[in-house]
Design a protein around this motif. Structure first.
Motif, PDB file in Angstrom:
ATOM      1  N   VAL A 118       0.841  -1.193   0.000  1.00  0.00           N
ATOM      2  CA  VAL A 118       0.000   0.000   0.000  1.00  0.00           C
ATOM      3  C   VAL A 118       0.879   1.246   0.000  1.00  0.00           C
ATOM      4  N   ARG A 119       0.263   2.387  -0.223  1.00  0.00           N
ATOM      5  CA  ARG A 119       0.996   3.659  -0.265  1.00  0.00           C
ATOM      6  C   ARG A 119       0.179   4.739   0.420  1.00  0.00           C
ATOM      7  N   HIS A 120       0.858   5.793   0.790  1.00  0.00           N
ATOM      8  CA  HIS A 120       0.155   6.988   1.244  1.00  0.00           C
ATOM      9  C   HIS A 120      -0.335   7.767   0.030  1.00  0.00           C
ATOM     10  N   CYS A 121      -1.462   8.448   0.185  1.00  0.00           N
ATOM     11  CA  CYS A 121      -2.007   9.303  -0.867  1.00  0.00           C
ATOM     12  C   CYS A 121      -1.654  10.762  -0.597  1.00  0.00           C
ATOM     13  N   ARG A 122      -1.577  11.535  -1.665  1.00  0.00           N
ATOM     14  CA  ARG A 122      -1.346  12.978  -1.530  1.00  0.00           C
ATOM     15  C   ARG A 122      -2.620  13.698  -1.100  1.00  0.00           C
ATOM     16  N   LEU A 123      -3.750  13.222  -1.597  1.00  0.00           N
ATOM     17  CA  LEU A 123      -5.025  13.868  -1.273  1.00  0.00           C
ATOM     18  C   LEU A 123      -5.278  13.829   0.231  1.00  0.00           C
ATOM     19  N   ARG A 124      -5.871  14.904   0.744  1.00  0.00           N
ATOM     20  CA  ARG A 124      -6.278  14.975   2.142  1.00  0.00           C
ATOM     21  C   ARG A 124      -7.798  15.082   2.217  1.00  0.00           C
ATOM     22  N   LEU A 125      -8.374  14.301   3.111  1.00  0.00           N
ATOM     23  CA  LEU A 125      -9.820  14.326   3.297  1.00  0.00           C
ATOM     24  C   LEU A 125     -10.254  15.589   4.017  1.00  0.00           C
ATOM     25  N   GLY A 126     -11.382  16.134   3.587  1.00  0.00           N
ATOM     26  CA  GLY A 126     -11.948  17.278   4.276  1.00  0.00           C
ATOM     27  C   GLY A 126     -12.523  16.880   5.632  1.00  0.00           C
ATOM     28  N   ILE A 127     -12.669  17.849   6.494  1.00  0.00           N
ATOM     29  CA  ILE A 127     -13.202  17.621   7.835  1.00  0.00           C
ATOM     30  C   ILE A 127     -14.655  18.087   7.877  1.00  0.00           C
ATOM     31  N   GLN A 128     -15.552  17.156   8.181  1.00  0.00           N
ATOM     32  CA  GLN A 128     -16.973  17.481   8.313  1.00  0.00           C
ATOM     33  C   GLN A 128     -17.589  16.496   9.309  1.00  0.00           C
ATOM     34  N   PRO A 129     -17.573  16.862  10.590  1.00  0.00           N
ATOM     35  CA  PRO A 129     -18.059  15.940  11.620  1.00  0.00           C
ATOM     36  C   PRO A 129     -19.486  15.443  11.409  1.00  0.00           C
ATOM     37  N   LEU A 130     -20.346  16.265  10.804  1.00  0.00           N
ATOM     38  CA  LEU A 130     -21.737  15.851  10.637  1.00  0.00           C
ATOM     39  C   LEU A 130     -21.856  14.632   9.726  1.00  0.00           C
ATOM     40  N   LEU A 131     -20.978  14.556   8.723  1.00  0.00           N
ATOM     41  CA  LEU A 131     -21.039  13.462   7.764  1.00  0.00           C
ATOM     42  C   LEU A 131     -20.064  12.331   8.076  1.00  0.00           C
ATOM     43  N   ALA A 132     -19.194  12.527   9.059  1.00  0.00           N
ATOM     44  CA  ALA A 132     -18.179  11.527   9.373  1.00  0.00           C
ATOM     45  C   ALA A 132     -18.828  10.192   9.729  1.00  0.00           C
ATOM     46  N   GLY A 133     -18.295   9.129   9.177  1.00  0.00           N
ATOM     47  CA  GLY A 133     -18.793   7.789   9.427  1.00  0.00           C
ATOM     48  C   GLY A 133     -19.827   7.312   8.437  1.00  0.00           C
ATOM     49  N   LEU A 134     -20.553   8.231   7.781  1.00  0.00           N
ATOM     50  CA  LEU A 134     -21.633   7.843   6.879  1.00  0.00           C
ATOM     51  C   LEU A 134     -21.090   7.344   5.541  1.00  0.00           C
ATOM     52  N   LYS A 135     -21.845   6.469   4.918  1.00  0.00           N
ATOM     53  CA  LYS A 135     -21.506   6.020   3.563  1.00  0.00           C
ATOM     54  C   LYS A 135     -22.428   6.756   2.595  1.00  0.00           C
ATOM     55  N   HIS A 136     -22.188   8.052   2.480  1.00  0.00           N
ATOM     56  CA  HIS A 136     -23.019   8.880   1.606  1.00  0.00           C
ATOM     57  C   HIS A 136     -22.529   8.784   0.164  1.00  0.00           C
ATOM     58  N   LEU A 137     -23.312   9.303  -0.763  1.00  0.00           N
ATOM     59  CA  LEU A 137     -23.024   9.118  -2.179  1.00  0.00           C
ATOM     60  C   LEU A 137     -21.928  10.037  -2.712  1.00  0.00           C
ATOM     61  N   ASN A 138     -21.567  11.066  -1.982  1.00  0.00           N
ATOM     62  CA  ASN A 138     -20.543  11.984  -2.486  1.00  0.00           C
ATOM     63  C   ASN A 138     -19.160  11.458  -2.117  1.00  0.00           C
ATOM     64  N   ARG A 139     -18.523  10.730  -3.034  1.00  0.00           N
ATOM     65  CA  ARG A 139     -17.256  10.054  -2.762  1.00  0.00           C
ATOM     66  C   ARG A 139     -16.156  10.562  -3.692  1.00  0.00           C
TER      67      ARG A 139
END
Length: 273
Positions: A118-139
């Motif tokens: 495996v490798r590290h990615c350059r992209l960083r995930l945004g921080i949004q506590p309200l949506l954290a954990g959910l499997k929403h459609l915006n991926r």
């Protein structure tokens, strides 16, 4: 509630298509029996509560796995808010659409046995506590991260959030063993709370921690896991440029977590060294 199979089209004004306004679940089904079904339904219910989408009746969901067909299958459920509203403003009363599809699935036993690179990615995930954990459609973040590599021997990419904390892989959760303690990233601000992760947290003494990527180089073992693929031990970790950062000999230390997870998924648990 609109329920249809994979053959049903989705109208252009569907809010899931237009805005990612919805949720999805991918469920491993063996001869009509879903694995970790209660965990999937619990996550779907939480997502519906957060997004304000009416949860489908449980009997409308419970009947789907047996319709997936014989053998090992992946059942994908997509629930959108439906149509309506004005721009981003949702309709006052939603009429959700539930779509489903079942596909044959074959896991990769060599990754269970031998581990993965495996490798590290350059992209960083945004921080949004309200949506954290959910499997929403915006991926889109996951799509962009997965587009960072094409080498077939690279199995996955690890993601940090914009504050630099480890979160997950592009489509799997992350675990490691440090000083004899099983750990996994906290998902309070970013990431998807996987159903296999949830089941393992119930069954094993796993600590949820905030950690930076350098924690992995000192770990005794590292794993990736989800409810479809099972558990892949990590044999090699690279940085985003392809330089090797760490490697592990896959052995007994890797099998405890893997055995617990594969028992839940009815996958093999014995890999002779």
């Amino acid at each position: 509630m609109s329920l249809a199979s994979e053959q049903s089209s989705v109208p252009m004004d569907d809010r899931g298509l237009a805005y990612g306004d919805g949720l999805f679940e991918t469920v491993l089904v063996r001869d009509g029996t879903p694995l970790l079904w209660d965990e999937h339904m619990a996550r779907l219910a939480r997502g519906c509560q957060v997004l304000g989408i009416p949860l489908p009746a449980r009997d409308a969901l419970d009947c789907l796995p047996e319709r997936a067909g014989p053998g090992l299958r992946v059942l994908k459920l997509i629930l959108t808010r439906g149509s309506g509203g004005r721009g981003y403003l949702p309709p006052a009363s939603s009429s959700p659409r539930l779509r489903w599809q079942a596909m044959a699935f074959s896991p990769q036993p060599s990754r269970w046995r031998d581990g993965v690179r495996v490798r590290h990615c350059r992209l960083r995930l945004g921080i949004q506590p309200l949506l954290a954990g959910l499997k929403h459609l915006n991926r889109l973040e996951n799509v962009l991260a997965r587009n960072e590599w094409s080498a077939p021997d690279l199995a996955e990419g690890l993601l940090c959030n914009s504050d630099g904390w480890l979160v997950e892989a592009t489509c799997m959760n992350l675990f490691w063993l440090r000083e004899g303690q099983l750990e996994t990233p906290r998902l309070d601000d970013s990431g998807v709370a996987g159903t296999l992760r949830a089941a393992l947290l119930e069954r094993l003494p796993v600590s949820e921690v905030m950690a930076t990527p350098d924690v992995l180089a000192g770990a005794e073992a590292v794993w990736l896991a989800n409810s479809i693929q099972g558990v892949w031990p990590v044999a090699q970790l690279d940085d985003a440029g392809g330089t090797r950062l760490a490697n592990w000999t896959i052995g007994r230390a890797h099998r405890h977590l893997q055995a617990a997870a594969h028992d839940l998924l009815d996958y093999p648990v014995d890999f002779p060294e």
